[in-house]
Design an enzyme around this catalytic site. Structure first.
Site, PDB file in Angstrom:
ATOM      1  N   GLY A  90     -38.697 -14.509  -7.959  1.00 20.20           N
ATOM      2  CA  GLY A  90     -40.120 -14.332  -7.693  1.00 20.20           C
ATOM      3  C   GLY A  90     -40.988 -14.992  -8.749  1.00 20.20           C
ATOM      4  O   GLY A  90     -40.516 -15.779  -9.575  1.00 20.20           O
ATOM      5  N   ILE A  98     -42.685 -13.890 -11.541  1.00 19.42           N
ATOM      6  CA  ILE A  98     -42.477 -13.635 -12.968  1.00 19.42           C
ATOM      7  C   ILE A  98     -41.198 -14.311 -13.468  1.00 19.42           C
ATOM      8  O   ILE A  98     -41.179 -14.931 -14.530  1.00 19.42           O
ATOM      9  CB  ILE A  98     -42.443 -12.121 -13.242  1.00 19.42           C
ATOM     10  N   ASP A 123     -52.336  -1.542  -8.892  1.00 20.17           N
ATOM     11  CA  ASP A 123     -50.902  -1.518  -8.593  1.00 20.17           C
ATOM     12  C   ASP A 123     -50.375  -0.177  -8.128  1.00 20.17           C
ATOM     13  O   ASP A 123     -49.273  -0.112  -7.569  1.00 20.17           O
ATOM     14  CB  ASP A 123     -50.105  -1.951  -9.831  1.00 20.17           C
ATOM     15  N   VAL A 161     -26.596  -9.028  -7.864  1.00 23.42           N
ATOM     16  CA  VAL A 161     -25.957  -8.673  -9.130  1.00 23.42           C
ATOM     17  C   VAL A 161     -25.567  -7.199  -9.063  1.00 23.42           C
ATOM     18  O   VAL A 161     -26.402  -6.344  -8.771  1.00 23.42           O
ATOM     19  CB  VAL A 161     -26.898  -8.924 -10.318  1.00 23.42           C
ATOM     20  N   HIS A 214     -65.005 -37.344  -6.531  1.00 24.43           N
ATOM     21  CA  HIS A 214     -63.891 -38.285  -6.648  1.00 24.43           C
ATOM     22  C   HIS A 214     -63.868 -38.879  -8.049  1.00 24.43           C
ATOM     23  O   HIS A 214     -64.917 -39.225  -8.588  1.00 24.43           O
ATOM     24  CB  HIS A 214     -64.063 -39.407  -5.620  1.00 24.43           C
ATOM     25  N   GLY A 226     -39.080  -7.236  -9.529  1.00 26.67           N
ATOM     26  CA  GLY A 226     -40.290  -6.626  -9.010  1.00 26.67           C
ATOM     27  C   GLY A 226     -40.818  -5.519  -9.913  1.00 26.67           C
ATOM     28  O   GLY A 226     -40.288  -5.285 -11.005  1.00 26.67           O
ATOM     29  N   GLY A 243     -54.094  -3.190 -20.873  1.00 26.32           N
ATOM     30  CA  GLY A 243     -52.921  -2.898 -20.053  1.00 26.32           C
ATOM     31  C   GLY A 243     -51.812  -3.926 -20.162  1.00 26.32           C
ATOM     32  O   GLY A 243     -51.759  -4.729 -21.095  1.00 26.32           O
TER      33      GLY A 243
END
Length: 465
Positions: free
Chosen positions: A181, A183, A312, A236, A444, A271, A42
């Site tokens: 954002g 990306i 999504d 824009v 540590h 987005g 994908g």
């Protein structure tokens, strides 16, 4: 004659789809997966998560070598040159290896790859490249694609989306990123490191919408120090190519006089939207909401028996790891098992330098939901490993319920925040309190000690600050 009847057909071979197909096959279900790309994986593996991380890593190495950073460690370099072609070749090699690996896993687990676009012709039937296939169960996992911006036409040369930004054959002189954002900041970081001037135009008054307020403010400062220019609270309205560049028309988001910005290249990154068009969902009786998403219940069922949806195309954060977990859980539900995804504990990461990560509620949302909360913060400047590595930027923040001390959210900025956030997510999955984390022994020196100290700070008792 090829099989045309299956127990499960998964539509889409992205992180959610291919994982769902493999798990369904592992559970003994006769499984097929529909994918129209020439390779599996994908958007994530082909033009998203993986290739962008390859360029982020390569550009970071170039910046360290080219800007004298290594000299601080006694490693002197000279005559450093950028071979963009080799950098792109390395990206393609990573893609080829991983997508080929999925094809191997399909064969190993006996998942049938149906090549082409799927279109429902009924509630139990789809058409793929002119052939009809039936299944007892379908999982829609078609992912998402770039959201277009009115007035800005993408040509993948001067005006690009995230896919085009990975393929640029030259370093932009001035890259304007529309959208502050995840990306946009990641790809902006790539090209800034390689020599581009980068301006981020964001409609809101702050970058990284949806993230914790302290993280957004600190990230703004860090990226500005790195050389990013910002035009916040700006929209824009138009982009026009002018030969060797692009002229952007912008205006204040709250209204005001328009002005122009000249750029060599523009990245549109406002987005993503669900890929539900073209599936002919109407023929199956599946409905979408006003955002084009498929609503599902706790077990990923749509309103039609035998049809499920994940990733999504459903409401929620558009993240590959969310889709993967949903794919596994959905396959288990279909197989009669109990499949569970805790959507309250889904980490998110921005793979810039330093990285930015969070899981659970922001401080703002935690206060709105629970009222009184306790917050502990610890600066990476106080962490011995970060200080030794000269990575002082950032902090770790732990948000806990004031009454129960249960951890509600963890947010951080650190060079390895994407790795560190895993511990926080696991702790929250087990219902940990800040005290649980504070009294867990951490090795540590490690960056993760900052999480321990932030948890100690919830009750005002950190050691190293």
């Amino acid at each position: 004659m090829a099989d045309t009847n299956f127990d499960v057909i998964v539509i889409g071979a992205g992180p959610g789809g291919y994982v769902a197909a493999i798990r369904a096959a592992q559970l003994g279900l006769k499984t097929a997966c529909v994918e129209s790309r020439e390779t599996l994986g994908g958007t994530c593996l082909n033009v998203g998560c993986i290739p962008s991380k390859a360029l982020l890593h390569a550009s970071e190495l170039f910046e360290e070598a080219n800007h004298g950073v290594l000299a601080k460690w006694g490693v002197k370099t000279s005559g450093v040159e950028l071979d963009l072609g080799a950098m792109h070749a390395s990206r393609q090699e990573a893609i080829k290896g991983l997508t080929g690996g999925i094809e191997f896993l399909f064969k190993k687990n006996k998942v049938t790859w149906l090549k082409g676009h799927a279109k429902f012709t009924g509630a139990d039937t789809i058409d793929v490249a002119g052939a009809s296939y039936t299944a007892k169960n379908f999982i829609i996992a078609t992912g998402s694609s770039v959201t277009p911006l009115p007035g800005v036409e993408i040509d993948q040369e001067r005006i690009v989306d995230s896919t085009g930004a990975l393929e640029l054959g030259e370093v932009p002189e001035h890259l304007v990123v529309i959208g502050g954002g995840v990306i946009g900041l990641e790809l902006g970081s790539v090209w800034r490191r390689l020599g581009a001037q980068v301006t981020v135009v964001e409609f809101l008054d702050q970058i990284l919408p949806g993230m914790d307020g302290d993280v957004r403010k600190e990230a703004n400062k860090i990226f500005k120090k790195q050389g990013f220019a910002y035009r916040l609270g700006t929209k824009v309205t138009k982009a026009a190519k002018n030969g060797a560049g692009v002229t952007l028309t912008v205006e204040p988001a709250k209204g005001g006089a328009a002005e122009t910005i000249e750029a060599s290249h523009v990245l549109v990154s406002i987005g993503r939207r669900p890929n539900t068009e073209g599936l002919n969902l109407e023929a199956a009786g599946v409905k979408v909401n006003n955002r084009g998403q498929i609503e599902v219940d706790h077990d990923f069922r749509t309103g039609v028996s035998g049809i499920y949806a994940i990733g999504d195309v459903t409401p929620g954060p558009m993240l590959a790891h969310k889709a993967e977990d949903e794919g596994i859980a959905c396959a288990e539900v279909i197989a009669g098992q109990i499949g569970i995804v805790n959507h309250d504990v889904i980490p998110s990461v921005v793979y810039t330098m330093p990285e930015i990560a969070g899981v659970g509620l922001t401080e703002e949302d935690a206060k709105a939901k629970y009222g009184e909360v306790k917050v502990g913060k610890f600066p990476m400047l106080g962490n011995s490993r970060a200080k030794t590595n000269r990575e002082p930027d950032g902090f770790v923040k732990v948000i806990a319920d004031a009454k129960s001390d249960r951890v509600l959210g963890v947010w951080m900025i650190a060079s390895v925040a994407g790795t560190m956030i895993g511990q926080a997510a696991q702790a929250m999955e087990f219902g940990a309190t800040s005290e649980d984390i504070a009294y867990t022994c951490h090795a540590h020196p490690t960056h993760s000690e900052a999480l321990k100290e932030a948890a100690m700070a919830v009750n005002g008792k950190p050691i190293h600050v």
